[in-house]
Design a protein around this motif. Structure first.
Motif, PDB file in Angstrom:
ATOM      1  N   LEU A 273       0.846  -1.198   0.000  1.00  0.00           N
ATOM      2  CA  LEU A 273       0.000   0.000   0.000  1.00  0.00           C
ATOM      3  C   LEU A 273       0.880   1.247   0.000  1.00  0.00           C
ATOM      4  O   LEU A 273       1.864   1.315   0.744  1.00  0.00           O
ATOM      5  CB  LEU A 273      -0.906   0.020   1.233  1.00  0.00           C
ATOM      6  N   ARG A 274       0.498   2.223  -0.819  1.00  0.00           N
ATOM      7  CA  ARG A 274       1.212   3.512  -0.859  1.00  0.00           C
ATOM      8  C   ARG A 274       0.206   4.649  -0.737  1.00  0.00           C
ATOM      9  O   ARG A 274      -0.919   4.541  -1.235  1.00  0.00           O
ATOM     10  CB  ARG A 274       2.014   3.658  -2.153  1.00  0.00           C
ATOM     11  N   ASP A 275       0.635   5.722  -0.088  1.00  0.00           N
ATOM     12  CA  ASP A 275      -0.249   6.879   0.047  1.00  0.00           C
ATOM     13  C   ASP A 275      -0.224   7.721  -1.222  1.00  0.00           C
ATOM     14  O   ASP A 275       0.446   7.366  -2.216  1.00  0.00           O
ATOM     15  CB  ASP A 275       0.113   7.704   1.292  1.00  0.00           C
ATOM     16  N   ASP A 276      -0.939   8.844  -1.198  1.00  0.00           N
ATOM     17  CA  ASP A 276      -1.072   9.657  -2.413  1.00  0.00           C
ATOM     18  C   ASP A 276       0.230  10.357  -2.803  1.00  0.00           C
ATOM     19  O   ASP A 276       0.323  10.929  -3.891  1.00  0.00           O
ATOM     20  CB  ASP A 276      -2.204  10.684  -2.267  1.00  0.00           C
ATOM     21  N   LYS A 277       1.248  10.275  -1.945  1.00  0.00           N
ATOM     22  CA  LYS A 277       2.568  10.821  -2.282  1.00  0.00           C
ATOM     23  C   LYS A 277       3.537   9.721  -2.705  1.00  0.00           C
ATOM     24  O   LYS A 277       4.709   9.987  -2.983  1.00  0.00           O
ATOM     25  CB  LYS A 277       3.130  11.616  -1.103  1.00  0.00           C
TER      26      LYS A 277
END
Length: 209
Positions: free
Chosen positions: A61-65
């Motif tokens: 999982l990766r955030d919007d950055k």
């Protein structure tokens, strides 16, 4: 959390899908999210298209950055609501390897609170993929579970069948081995470890009693 103390038989991995159709079974495919050491998703199914598949996968999982998310999702329930429709067949065949979604505490279909928006999910491995409704024979009074995770972060996910009409996810202290499919003597769902998720057929929205 209680330790898992059951007699278990290690079985073969899972049933097989027909050849996945390119672009087949398009929909909003909701997922249960769990895991601490690694993160995992399990598809929230139905017994009819386009949701008629039990799928377990390891993900990043990766955030919007673009930063990797290392949150602890072992204390669920947590769910992921995809932000767009996509093909379940393409995911099974590993033609689809990433999608965007929003992470909720509890079920997003039950209006669980939003924790993270715009999360980018990368599918690292499809661990289990089997068609539903499951029809493999099983003795009365038994249940089957897939073992997912690793020592210190282990989970049991039940093998879904029409006559075992529920989806259950348990966080347990010990189990016979990750990646195995085990049979346990139980007329009902297991009451061991910590139950993170349990919903009932046919729509897999209502909580287990």
């Amino acid at each position: 959390m209680k330790s898992l103390a059951i007699a278990a038989i290690v079985l073969a991995a899972c049933g097989r899908h027909p050849e996945p159709e390119v672009g087949g079974r398009v929909g909003i495919h909701g997922m249960v999210l769990f895991g601490k050491t690694h993160h995992y998703l399990e598809h929230i199914p139905m017994f009819s298209p386009p949701h008629d598949a039990q799928i377990l996968m390891r993900v990043t999982l990766r955030d919007d950055k673009g930063a990797v998310i290392t949150d602890d999702f072992s204390t669920g329930p947590f769910t992921v609501e995809p932000t767009a429709k996509w093909s379940l067949d393409d995911l099974i065949a590993k033609r689809l390897t990433t999608f965007a979604g929003n992470v909720h505490r509890g079920g997003f279909e039950q209006n669980g609170p939003l924790l993270r928006a715009g999360v980018r999910v990368t599918i690292d491995d499809v661990i289990i993929s089997r068609p539903l409704p499951g029809s493999e024979p099983i003795a009365a009074g038994n249940q089957e579970y897939f073992v997912v995770g690793e020592p210190g972060d282990l989970y049991l996910s039940n093998v879904i069948r029409t006559e075992r009409g529920f989806q259950q996810l348990l966080h347990v202290d010990a189990a016979p081995g990750a990646g195995k499919r085990i049979t346990v003597p139980s007329a009902d769902r297991l009451r061991t470890g910590r139950e993170l998720w349990c919903v009932t057929a046919p729509d897999f929205m209502n909580p287990c009693n």
